[in-house]
Design an enzyme around this catalytic site. Structure first.
Site, PDB file in Angstrom:
ATOM      1  N   LYS A 116      13.851  -7.151   0.937  1.00 14.90           N
ATOM      2  CA  LYS A 116      13.113  -7.135  -0.323  1.00 14.90           C
ATOM      3  C   LYS A 116      14.039  -7.381  -1.511  1.00 14.90           C
ATOM      4  O   LYS A 116      13.702  -8.103  -2.450  1.00 14.90           O
ATOM      5  CB  LYS A 116      12.379  -5.800  -0.479  1.00 14.90           C
ATOM      6  CG  LYS A 116      11.142  -5.660   0.400  1.00 14.90           C
ATOM      7  CD  LYS A 116      10.435  -4.360   0.114  1.00 14.90           C
ATOM      8  CE  LYS A 116       9.080  -4.283   0.823  1.00 14.90           C
ATOM      9  NZ  LYS A 116       9.175  -4.357   2.264  1.00 14.90           N
ATOM     10  N   GLU A 200      11.574   0.189  -8.925  1.00 18.77           N
ATOM     11  CA  GLU A 200      10.664  -0.646  -9.708  1.00 18.77           C
ATOM     12  C   GLU A 200       9.754   0.214 -10.566  1.00 18.77           C
ATOM     13  O   GLU A 200       9.479   1.374 -10.236  1.00 18.77           O
ATOM     14  CB  GLU A 200       9.783  -1.500  -8.787  1.00 18.77           C
ATOM     15  CG  GLU A 200      10.526  -2.584  -8.054  1.00 18.77           C
ATOM     16  CD  GLU A 200       9.595  -3.435  -7.207  1.00 18.77           C
ATOM     17  OE1 GLU A 200      10.014  -4.530  -6.822  1.00 18.77           O
ATOM     18  OE2 GLU A 200       8.460  -3.002  -6.935  1.00 18.77           O
ATOM     19  N   HIS A 235      -1.069   2.224   2.366  1.00 18.34           N
ATOM     20  CA  HIS A 235      -0.442   0.918   2.153  1.00 18.34           C
ATOM     21  C   HIS A 235      -0.810  -0.090   3.230  1.00 18.34           C
ATOM     22  O   HIS A 235      -0.135  -1.105   3.396  1.00 18.34           O
ATOM     23  CB  HIS A 235       1.086   1.061   2.067  1.00 18.34           C
ATOM     24  CG  HIS A 235       1.534   1.991   0.989  1.00 18.34           C
ATOM     25  ND1 HIS A 235       1.481   1.678  -0.345  1.00 18.34           N
ATOM     26  CD2 HIS A 235       2.019   3.263   1.057  1.00 18.34           C
ATOM     27  CE1 HIS A 235       1.930   2.698  -1.057  1.00 18.34           C
ATOM     28  NE2 HIS A 235       2.256   3.662  -0.242  1.00 18.34           N
ATOM     29  N   ARG A 296       4.580 -15.702   7.934  1.00 14.72           N
ATOM     30  CA  ARG A 296       3.756 -15.866   9.132  1.00 14.72           C
ATOM     31  C   ARG A 296       2.305 -16.051   8.699  1.00 14.72           C
ATOM     32  O   ARG A 296       1.983 -16.001   7.516  1.00 14.72           O
ATOM     33  CB  ARG A 296       3.854 -14.620  10.025  1.00 14.72           C
ATOM     34  CG  ARG A 296       3.518 -13.335   9.259  1.00 14.72           C
ATOM     35  CD  ARG A 296       3.477 -12.119  10.138  1.00 14.72           C
ATOM     36  NE  ARG A 296       3.442 -10.878   9.397  1.00 14.72           N
ATOM     37  CZ  ARG A 296       2.375 -10.354   8.818  1.00 14.72           C
ATOM     38  NH1 ARG A 296       1.229 -10.997   8.860  1.00 14.72           N
ATOM     39  NH2 ARG A 296       2.442  -9.203   8.168  1.00 14.72           N
TER      40      ARG A 296
END
Length: 675
Positions: A116, A200, A235, A296
């Site tokens: 990430k 973040e 999530h 993908r």
């Protein structure tokens, strides 16, 4: 064109890939574990190769075995589906080294997006919008806390190598940062072997919007519009739709161009998804920020296919064969609206605990052919079902407990919502718990139906989505009673008047009590027989109701209740009666007074496995005496532990399994004699 592929996956995605390959004249090879020897995806392919035992690490994650199978069967390419090895750069490279086409992006693109932090640094260079935060390499606690203070609270800590909601913490205050960071790093190292994190700004009402991109080896790259995947639990996505509600043409173009820039930045080839979060909190206008790229085909790709009329698997096969993209950006169009619901074997009321067992009954909505390859999206009530299981198959503890993906299309969002509600109501699943009732409440709820979307929707509307158990309706009780009466009637000897079940009495009428137990407790009613075997007076709640059986063949019941003609399917599973009335499923347990006739408590009993799993602890010894409720042994299934307890005071006469043994659902685990 590639003429033969190996599908390195299982379940619905393997069946999905095989369907397109068959239509294109491409031969297919399935791989399977011992648990999947008779699975639907194996029968959907032209050939099949056994990989190994049931655990994925001994079968579907064995890249060397998969490559060997491809070479042995003459396959030219490997389609990885999603999950398992689909985003494994080493596997993609090993395919290339073996002379096989990996039907996905190059290994370099997978590596570039695998971290990430590294991906966000790359996106920053490509001018793709990022959430304000720190994505660098420095990991000292005080430095990261300083970055969080600079960004402003609340902040989100995320494992750099993470996914699936693991290694994530929301921090509300500076003084809580150190403890949250330590916890996040512990979970990250345990889950991913890498404790690096990024910091973040935490958006309080974000929407999860992703863009489908596609690139070929000729330098072409397009976006096939967006999907809104905001409805999530822990999530993980629950409902997905396309296009995103409220999306303007300008915002769609901006997000699409940013996604194409992200794909070009890593030299992407094939199907990919660039995920963004859009900020709608505190009156924000939906400013969007890059989150990650999935290298993908996505689980939710069918909604994109439904609104564009394009088969994305066909695009994958053509690109992998060296062909250019079938269409250019200005040739792509959106038609109508599509919604996908993921139907799982799980119990939402128990924290979405996976449910394991056999699909004793599975009836689905009627699928309407959707001609993807012809670009025909004119049908007003298209229903598509992607599934890797059939009635009689087992949902095992080894893999994802998905039963099916239910995808619907409508001319607009309102039509799609109606079609989804109708299709969910037509599902009938018996043998294990499902999330169908939860999905029905979710789709019908004000928040989703009015497109008031964000990733906290389920938590915010918890009381509505998880209501207290309600007493069964009179109609449900009537159908349950009719099922009991019909079964008794079917067992009677029509030629023997003494075994007649019609309730005839010479003097007076027969009055009988029935008791059923549901989630809300016991429900009692009385039936007064009319003597003809088809009519009764039903007494419940202090009122009387006229009940008559019109037909009750093979569980399909038609009754008249107080002059109303009603229909339902009733499926009996032991003492459980499952009533499907075309709107919802209600399950009631019949308290049969004759169920235990002839059996005394002193006879003891069997203790059986409630689901397939592994014995991880045996807590008693042969011959030992135990009290009621004492733990006897512990099973592990679906990565969760389940304790088997003593049903009464008694003695363990024999232990039939040891630690480490795998057991099947219903297997007797020990011999137990009550005191």
């Amino acid at each position: 064109m590639i003429h033969k592929i190996l599908i390195a996956n299982r379940g619905e995605i393997a069946c999905r890939v095989a369907a397109t390959a068959r239509r294109m004249g491409v031969a297919t090879v399935a791989v399977y574990s011992d648990a999947d020897a008779g699975a639907k995806h194996v029968q959907a392919c032209d050939e099949s190769v056994r990989l190994g035992p049931a655990p994925a690490k001994e079968s579907y994650l064995c890249g060397d075995k998969i490559i060997a199978a491809a070479l042995a069967t003459g396959a030219q390419g490997i389609h990885p589906g999603y999950g398992f090895l689909s985003e494994n750069a080493d596997f993609a490279q090993a395919c290339a080294d073996a002379g096989l086409v990996f039907i996905g992006p190059p290994a370099s693109a997978i590596r570039a997006m695998g971290s990430k932090s590294a991906a966000k640094a790359l996106m920053e260079k490509a001018a793709v919008p990022l959430v304000p935060g720190y994505h660098g390499e420095r990991q000292e606690s005080e430095f990261l806390r300083g970055e969080a203070d600079r960004i402003g609270y609340p902040v989100l800590l995320k494992a750099s190598a993470g996914g699936g909601g693991k290694g994530m913490r929301v921090v509300e205050r500076s003084e809580d940062f150190a403890a949250a960071l330590a916890s996040c790093k512990r979970e990250a190292i345990s889950s991913f072997g890498d404790d690096r994190v990024l910091v973040e700004k935490y958006l309080t009402r974000p929407r999860h919007i992703e863009i489908q991109v596609f690139a070929d080896t000729h330098g072409n790259c397009v976006y096939l519009f967006e999907r809104d995947c905001s409805v999530q639990r822990r999530h993980q996505k629950v409902l997905e739709e396309a296009p995103a509600p409220g999306m303007t043409a300008e915002r769609r173009a901006a997000m699409g161009e940013a996604a194409v820039a992200a794909a070009r930045a890593v030299g992407y080839v094939g199907a990919g998804t660039v995920e963004f979060i859009a900020d709608y909190s505190n009156g924000e206008d939906g400013s969007f920020y890059f989150m990650e790229m999935n290298t993908r085909l996505q689980v939710e790709h069918p909604v994109t296919e439904m609104i564009t009329g394009q088969d994305l698997v066909e695009w994958q096969l053509r690109v992998a064969s060296g062909e250019p993209l079938p269409l250019k950006q200005d040739q792509l169009r959106i038609a109508g609206h599509a919604i996908e619901a993921r139907i799982y074997a799980e119990n939402p009321e128990k924290g979405f605990l996976p449910s394991i067992g056999t699909l004793a009954r599975m009836r689905t909505a009627s699928a309407v052919e959707f001609r993807l390859h012809q670009g025909d999206v004119s049908q007003p009530a298209a229903v598509r079902i992607d599934s890797g299981v059939r009635e009689g198959d087992a949902i095992s503890p080894f893999y994802d407990p998905m039963i099916a993906k239910l995808i619907v299309w409508g001319a607009d969002r309102e039509a799609a919502l109606r079609n989804m509600s109708r299709a969910l109501a037509q599902y009938q699943v018996v043998g294990l718990a499902t999330n169908i009732g939860f999905l029905q409440r979710l789709v019908a709820g004000a928040a989703f139906s009015q497109a008031d979307l964000d990733t906290g929707l389920i938590e915010r509307h918890h009381e509505t989505l998880f209501p207290a158990p309600a007493a069964p309706a009179l109609e449900t009780l009537a159908f349950a009673a009719v099922a009991v009466l019909n079964e008794e009637g079917s067992k009677s000897d029509k030629a023997d008047p003494w075994s007649s079940a019609n309730g005839w009495r010479m003097n007076g009428k027969l009055l009988r009590a029935l008791e059923f137990t549901g989630d809300a407790g016991a429900a009692r009613l009385q039936l007064e027989y009319a003597g003809d075997g088809n009519s009764w007076t039903l007494l419940a709640g202090g009122a009387s109701h006229a009940l008559r059986i019109e037909s009750a063949a093979s569980g399909a019941c038609s009754i008249t209740l107080d002059g109303r003609l009603l229909r339902a399917d009733v499926v009996r599973e032991g003492e459980l009666l499952h009533v499907f009335d075309g709107r919802a499923q209600r399950s009631l347990r019949y308290a049969d007074p004759m169920a235990h006739a002839g059996h005394s408590e002193a006879e003891g009993g069997r203790l059986t496995a409630p689901m397939p799993g592994k014995i991880v602890a045996v807590l008693v010894e042969k011959g030992g005496s135990v009290d009621k409720g004492a733990p006897l042994l512990i099973m592990e299934a679906m990565k969760m532990e389940h304790t088997i307890a003593a049903p009464a005071d008694g003695t363990v006469e024999d232990l039939l399994y040891a630690v480490g043994d795998q057991v099947a659902e219903g297997a007797q685990l020990l011999e137990f004699k009550t005191a």
